[in-house]
Scaffold this active site. Structure first.
Site, PDB file in Angstrom:
ATOM      1  N   ASP A   1      41.934  50.429  44.406  1.00  0.00           N
ATOM      2  CA  ASP A   1      41.582  49.037  44.091  1.00  0.00           C
ATOM      3  C   ASP A   1      42.770  48.210  43.623  1.00  0.00           C
ATOM      4  OD1 ASP A   1      38.938  49.782  44.667  1.00  0.00           O
ATOM      5  OD2 ASP A   1      38.625  50.426  42.593  1.00  0.00           O
TER       6      ASP A   1
ATOM      7  N   LYS B   1      44.913  46.501  48.082  1.00  0.00           N
ATOM      8  CA  LYS B   1      45.459  46.866  49.397  1.00  0.00           C
ATOM      9  C   LYS B   1      44.909  45.973  50.501  1.00  0.00           C
ATOM     10  CE  LYS B   1      43.758  50.989  48.736  1.00  0.00           C
ATOM     11  NZ  LYS B   1      43.339  50.896  47.321  1.00  0.00           N
ATOM     12  N   GLY B   2      43.580  45.698  50.413  1.00  0.00           N
ATOM     13  CA  GLY B   2      42.932  44.881  51.440  1.00  0.00           C
ATOM     14  C   GLY B   2      43.590  43.519  51.544  1.00  0.00           C
ATOM     15  N   LYS B   3      43.829  42.905  50.404  1.00  0.00           N
ATOM     16  CA  LYS B   3      44.453  41.577  50.397  1.00  0.00           C
ATOM     17  C   LYS B   3      45.865  41.630  51.004  1.00  0.00           C
ATOM     18  CE  LYS B   3      46.808  38.171  47.942  1.00  0.00           C
ATOM     19  NZ  LYS B   3      46.925  37.081  47.016  1.00  0.00           N
TER      20      LYS B   3
ATOM     21  N   ASN C   1      33.996  55.310  51.070  1.00  0.00           N
ATOM     22  CA  ASN C   1      34.260  55.248  49.621  1.00  0.00           C
ATOM     23  C   ASN C   1      35.220  54.097  49.331  1.00  0.00           C
ATOM     24  OD1 ASN C   1      36.261  56.680  51.013  1.00  0.00           O
ATOM     25  ND2 ASN C   1      36.629  58.163  49.402  1.00  0.00           N
TER      26      ASN C   1
ATOM     27  N   GLY D   1      36.674  50.368  49.404  1.00  0.00           N
ATOM     28  CA  GLY D   1      36.133  49.002  49.438  1.00  0.00           C
ATOM     29  C   GLY D   1      37.320  48.074  49.358  1.00  0.00           C
ATOM     30  N   HIS D   2      37.678  47.478  50.484  1.00  0.00           N
ATOM     31  CA  HIS D   2      38.868  46.624  50.538  1.00  0.00           C
ATOM     32  C   HIS D   2      38.426  45.176  50.710  1.00  0.00           C
ATOM     33  CE1 HIS D   2      41.464  50.282  51.973  1.00  0.00           C
ATOM     34  NE2 HIS D   2      40.871  50.466  50.816  1.00  0.00           N
TER      35      HIS D   2
ATOM     36  N   THR E   1      31.652  58.263  44.700  1.00  0.00           N
ATOM     37  CA  THR E   1      30.983  57.053  45.202  1.00  0.00           C
ATOM     38  C   THR E   1      29.646  57.401  45.867  1.00  0.00           C
ATOM     39  OG1 THR E   1      32.172  57.245  47.292  1.00  0.00           O
ATOM     40  CG2 THR E   1      33.172  55.853  45.581  1.00  0.00           C
TER      41      THR E   1
ATOM     42  N   GLN F   1      41.928  54.427  48.808  1.00  0.00           N
ATOM     43  CA  GLN F   1      42.032  55.047  47.469  1.00  0.00           C
ATOM     44  C   GLN F   1      43.447  54.818  46.924  1.00  0.00           C
ATOM     45  OE1 GLN F   1      40.332  57.317  50.058  1.00  0.00           O
ATOM     46  NE2 GLN F   1      38.768  55.866  49.466  1.00  0.00           N
TER      47      GLN F   1
ATOM     48  N   THR G   1      32.644  49.097  46.185  1.00  0.00           N
ATOM     49  CA  THR G   1      31.684  49.938  46.900  1.00  0.00           C
ATOM     50  C   THR G   1      30.442  50.222  46.055  1.00  0.00           C
ATOM     51  OG1 THR G   1      33.460  50.933  48.163  1.00  0.00           O
ATOM     52  CG2 THR G   1      31.420  52.192  48.064  1.00  0.00           C
TER      53      THR G   1
ATOM     54  N   LEU H   1      48.830  39.579  38.787  1.00  0.00           N
ATOM     55  CA  LEU H   1      49.646  39.141  37.652  1.00  0.00           C
ATOM     56  C   LEU H   1      48.918  38.036  36.876  1.00  0.00           C
ATOM     57  CD1 LEU H   1      52.444  39.490  36.273  1.00  0.00           C
ATOM     58  CD2 LEU H   1      53.292  37.636  37.743  1.00  0.00           C
ATOM     59  N   ASP H   2      48.144  37.222  37.600  1.00  0.00           N
ATOM     60  CA  ASP H   2      47.395  36.116  36.978  1.00  0.00           C
ATOM     61  C   ASP H   2      46.431  36.593  35.900  1.00  0.00           C
ATOM     62  OD1 ASP H   2      46.249  37.222  39.472  1.00  0.00           O
ATOM     63  OD2 ASP H   2      44.483  36.042  38.905  1.00  0.00           O
TER      64      ASP H   2
ATOM     65  N   SER I   1      51.320  38.821  43.809  1.00  0.00           N
ATOM     66  CA  SER I   1      50.024  38.204  44.091  1.00  0.00           C
ATOM     67  C   SER I   1      49.439  37.649  42.795  1.00  0.00           C
ATOM     68  CB  SER I   1      49.103  39.265  44.704  1.00  0.00           C
ATOM     69  OG  SER I   1      47.786  38.779  44.791  1.00  0.00           O
TER      70      SER I   1
HETATM   71  P1  GDP Z   1      41.612  47.604  47.392  1.00  0.00           P
HETATM   72  O1  GDP Z   1      40.577  48.657  47.364  1.00  0.00           O
HETATM   73  O2  GDP Z   1      42.957  48.104  47.000  1.00  0.00           O
HETATM   74  O3  GDP Z   1      41.662  46.841  48.693  1.00  0.00           O
HETATM   75  O4  GDP Z   1      41.191  46.547  46.254  1.00  0.00           O
HETATM   76  P2  GDP Z   1      39.717  45.938  46.007  1.00  0.00           P
HETATM   77  O5  GDP Z   1      39.441  44.939  47.049  1.00  0.00           O
HETATM   78  O6  GDP Z   1      38.734  47.022  45.796  1.00  0.00           O
HETATM   79  O7  GDP Z   1      39.924  45.286  44.576  1.00  0.00           O
HETATM   80  C1  GDP Z   1      40.857  44.278  44.351  1.00  0.00           C
HETATM   81  C2  GDP Z   1      40.113  43.039  43.843  1.00  0.00           C
HETATM   82  O8  GDP Z   1      41.041  42.123  43.296  1.00  0.00           O
HETATM   83  C3  GDP Z   1      39.415  42.268  44.949  1.00  0.00           C
HETATM   84  O9  GDP Z   1      38.275  41.647  44.409  1.00  0.00           O
HETATM   85  C4  GDP Z   1      40.436  41.232  45.380  1.00  0.00           C
HETATM   86  O10 GDP Z   1      39.855  40.068  45.944  1.00  0.00           O
HETATM   87  C5  GDP Z   1      41.073  40.919  44.049  1.00  0.00           C
HETATM   88  N1  GDP Z   1      42.498  40.539  44.087  1.00  0.00           N
HETATM   89  C6  GDP Z   1      43.486  40.997  44.891  1.00  0.00           C
HETATM   90  N2  GDP Z   1      44.678  40.486  44.515  1.00  0.00           N
HETATM   91  C7  GDP Z   1      44.435  39.697  43.449  1.00  0.00           C
HETATM   92  C8  GDP Z   1      45.265  38.922  42.562  1.00  0.00           C
HETATM   93  O11 GDP Z   1      46.480  38.863  42.697  1.00  0.00           O
HETATM   94  N3  GDP Z   1      44.646  38.272  41.531  1.00  0.00           N
HETATM   95  C9  GDP Z   1      43.292  38.318  41.349  1.00  0.00           C
HETATM   96  N4  GDP Z   1      42.784  37.653  40.320  1.00  0.00           N
HETATM   97  N5  GDP Z   1      42.487  39.034  42.144  1.00  0.00           N
HETATM   98  C10 GDP Z   1      43.052  39.715  43.169  1.00  0.00           C
HETATM   99  P1  IMO Z   2      39.746  51.924  47.526  1.00  0.00           P
HETATM  100  O1  IMO Z   2      40.226  52.260  48.934  1.00  0.00           O
HETATM  101  C1  IMO Z   2      38.783  53.436  43.538  1.00  0.00           C
HETATM  102  C2  IMO Z   2      37.062  57.453  43.303  1.00  0.00           C
HETATM  103  C3  IMO Z   2      35.619  57.562  42.849  1.00  0.00           C
HETATM  104  C4  IMO Z   2      35.657  58.912  42.143  1.00  0.00           C
HETATM  105  C5  IMO Z   2      36.620  59.715  43.024  1.00  0.00           C
HETATM  106  C6  IMO Z   2      35.937  60.621  44.026  1.00  0.00           C
HETATM  107  O2  IMO Z   2      38.799  50.798  47.488  1.00  0.00           O
HETATM  108  O3  IMO Z   2      40.905  51.793  46.619  1.00  0.00           O
HETATM  109  P2  IMO Z   2      34.678  60.135  46.313  1.00  0.00           P
HETATM  110  O4  IMO Z   2      33.463  59.323  46.607  1.00  0.00           O
HETATM  111  O5  IMO Z   2      35.902  59.686  47.044  1.00  0.00           O
HETATM  112  O6  IMO Z   2      34.449  61.609  46.455  1.00  0.00           O
HETATM  113  O7  IMO Z   2      34.946  59.897  44.730  1.00  0.00           O
HETATM  114  O8  IMO Z   2      37.426  58.761  43.696  1.00  0.00           O
HETATM  115  N1  IMO Z   2      37.283  56.555  44.466  1.00  0.00           N
HETATM  116  C7  IMO Z   2      37.840  55.343  44.375  1.00  0.00           C
HETATM  117  N2  IMO Z   2      38.239  54.644  43.289  1.00  0.00           N
HETATM  118  N3  IMO Z   2      38.952  52.922  44.791  1.00  0.00           N
HETATM  119  C8  IMO Z   2      38.587  53.627  45.887  1.00  0.00           C
HETATM  120  O9  IMO Z   2      38.859  53.224  47.122  1.00  0.00           O
HETATM  121  C9  IMO Z   2      37.958  54.878  45.694  1.00  0.00           C
HETATM  122  N4  IMO Z   2      37.448  55.804  46.527  1.00  0.00           N
HETATM  123  C10 IMO Z   2      37.052  56.826  45.769  1.00  0.00           C
HETATM  124  O10 IMO Z   2      35.274  56.529  41.977  1.00  0.00           O
HETATM  125  O11 IMO Z   2      36.243  58.769  40.887  1.00  0.00           O
HETATM  126 MG    MG Z   3      38.691  49.010  46.540  1.00  0.00          MG
END
Ligand code: GDP
Ligand code: IMO
Ligand code: MG
Length: 421
Positions: A12, A15-17, A37, A39-40, A127, A221, A297, A329-330, A410
């Site tokens: 989290d 990465k998606g952004k 598992n 969620g981007h 998850t 992850q 997720t 950073l915000d 970002s």
């Molecule tokens: P990922 O799994 O690495 O793709 O990250 P996620 O999407 O699960 O979680 C990142 C969250 O932070 C999302 O809700 C994005 O929209 C948000 N996000 C990404 N970059 C920034 C940032 O620079 N500032 C803020 N406030 N939110 C951000």
């Molecule tokens: P993204 O790609 C954050 C965590 C789960 C749990 C552990 C094992 O969005 O960054 P699993 O279902 O994979 O067997 O769970 O890993 N986990 C994540 N935590 N971001 C993810 O994906 C994750 N995918 C799995 O919360 O602790």
């Molecule tokens: Mg995520």
């Protein structure tokens, strides 16, 4: 040109952004491990897309690939394709390829994940998507692959062989054994729909690279959730580090040009496991609320804490990052001072590197340096020089201590809220 992007913390990181931002310059974007598992989140033109399986380059024209090292729940993929279509984004086979060998997540994997977790005295906090059990079957050579669900006879033959084992396993754990043979018709139907998407991912990527095209591998992850190098047992079931992209996509390591690490300006973790800088207090609340730190997720609140340098150092070694993208950073605006963990104390000794064992990481006491905070809203900043002085100082300190260049910063979820350092 072959670029690998991975999360440098516990997932989290944003990465998606970052993948969405870079995708306009790439010809191919590929997922190499994990499943739904992940969620981007991609925020583009006022819309928020939560992607679990489809690579985050989907909003641009790149060819999208799902590699054979991933575990794919076909029902979830269909939901995602429908969600995109409702938003005017069509993903026909000319846009998306799924490797013939991609592991399929079956209903029994999801059931076993839930049953096993409910019985664990010390929980992982998965998850509940069946990820671990799908990978168990890959290693145990009892997986069902993408090509199998597209072939009625092969699928039914394989299932006949595997189902009795799953019935026993589910029964033993107190579940309903009927799950082992459930949704067969649905899987076959989806298999037919996905048949035109089947491809050879390694062949496609190697061909693209030969033609001078640009390929981006999107990690899921984060580094410290890696099955080999992470904080076991609180990890996911795939290898999340950059080297795994080569093995899983079938691209030789000599082809890699760039490895970009995505790192938050603080840290979060969802699920169980050690998190030395965790703040179970007002600071943690600030980060969670301002950063919207709830699982993409599962919706679970993410645990939040200060930036952890010993952990970042290990991620830099494990991935060989050539540059970093610093996100969120915000979110630190309004915290004063900002604390940065530069080392740990463990058994009376000072450490500047994360210990190898999860058990020891859990016992580490963070050592902090205080950096004066800033109060300005920085979410519309477009240039490094426009950041408040204290924010610049914080970023500079991170870069100096990491010893890897911060390429992108970002300051918000939107596409325009990123600038080069
Ligand atoms: P990922 O799994 O690495 O793709 O990250 P996620 O999407 O699960 O979680 C990142 C969250 O932070 C999302 O809700 C994005 O929209 C948000 N996000 C990404 N970059 C920034 C940032 O620079 N500032 C803020 N406030 N939110 C951000
Ligand atoms: P993204 O790609 C954050 C965590 C789960 C749990 C552990 C094992 O969005 O960054 P699993 O279902 O994979 O067997 O769970 O890993 N986990 C994540 N935590 N971001 C993810 O994906 C994750 N995918 C799995 O919360 O602790
Ligand atoms: Mg995520």
């Amino acid at each position: 040109m072959f670029t690998i992007i991975t999360g440098a913390q516990f997932g989290d990181e944003g990465k998606g952004k970052i993948v969405d931002m870079m995708a306009c310059e790439y010809d191919v974007v590929a997922r190499f491990q994990g499943g739904d598992n992940a969620g981007h989140t991609v925020v583009a033109e006022g819309k928020t897309y939560k992607l679990h399986l489809i690579p985050s380059g989907v909003l641009f024209g790149a060819r999208l690939l799902i590699g054979p090292g991933t575990v794919m729940n076909p029902g979830i993929l269909m939901e995602e394709l429908a969600m995109l279509s409702e938003n005017g984004v069509e993903v026909p086979p000319s846009r998306l390829g799924i490797d013939a060998k991609t592991s399929i997540i079956m209903p029994y994997h999801v059931a076993l994940d839930g049953l096993r977790e409910s019985k664990r005295a010390v929980k992982i906090g998965t998850t509940n998507r069946g990820i671990g059990f799908a990978y168990v079957d890959k290693v145990g050579r009892e997986e069902i692959q993408m090509a199998d669900i597209a072939d009625r006879i092969r699928f039914l033959q394989k299932l006949d062989e595997i189902a009795p084992l799953k019935e026993n396993a589910i029964k033993e754990m107190g579940g309903d054994p009927k799950i082992a043979r459930s949704e067969v018709q649905e899987y076959l139907k989806i298999g037919q729909r996905l048949k035109p998407y089947i491809t050879d991912v390694s062949k496609e990527i190697n061909q693209a690279l030969k033609e001078g095209k640009k390929v981006l591998a999107e990690g899921a992850q984060g580094t410290h959730l890696d099955i080999i190098h992470g904080t076991q047992k609180f990890v996911t079931s795939s290898s999340t580090v950059a080297g795994s992209a080569c093995a899983a996509l079938g691209v030789g390591p000599t082809k890699v040009n760039e490895v970009l690490g995505v790192v938050k300006a603080y840290i979060t973790r969802v699920g169980e496991g050690p998190l030395p800088t965790e703040q179970k207090n007002e600071t943690g609340e600030h980060l969670r609320e301002k950063g919207g730190e709830f699982g993409t997720t599962t919706g679970r609140p993410r645990r939040c804490g200060w930036f952890d340098m010993p952990l970042a150092q290990k991620a830099i070694n494990l991935n060989g990052y050539t540059s970093m993208a610093l996100t969120k950073l915000d979110v630190l605006s309004g915290l004063d001072p900002v604390k940065l963990c530069t080392g740990y104390e463990l058994d009376g000794k000072k450490l500047d590197y994360m210990p190898e064992l999860s058990h020891d990481v859990a016992r580490c006491k963070p050592i902090y340096v205080d950096i004066p905070g800033w109060h300005e809203d920085i979410s519309n900043t477009e240039d490094f020089t426009d950041l408040p002085e204290n924010a610049r100082e914080y970023v500079q300190k991170l870069e100096d201590l990491m010893g890897v260049k911060i390429k992108y910063i970002s300051v918000g979820p939107g596409r325009k809220q990123t600038f080069m350092k």
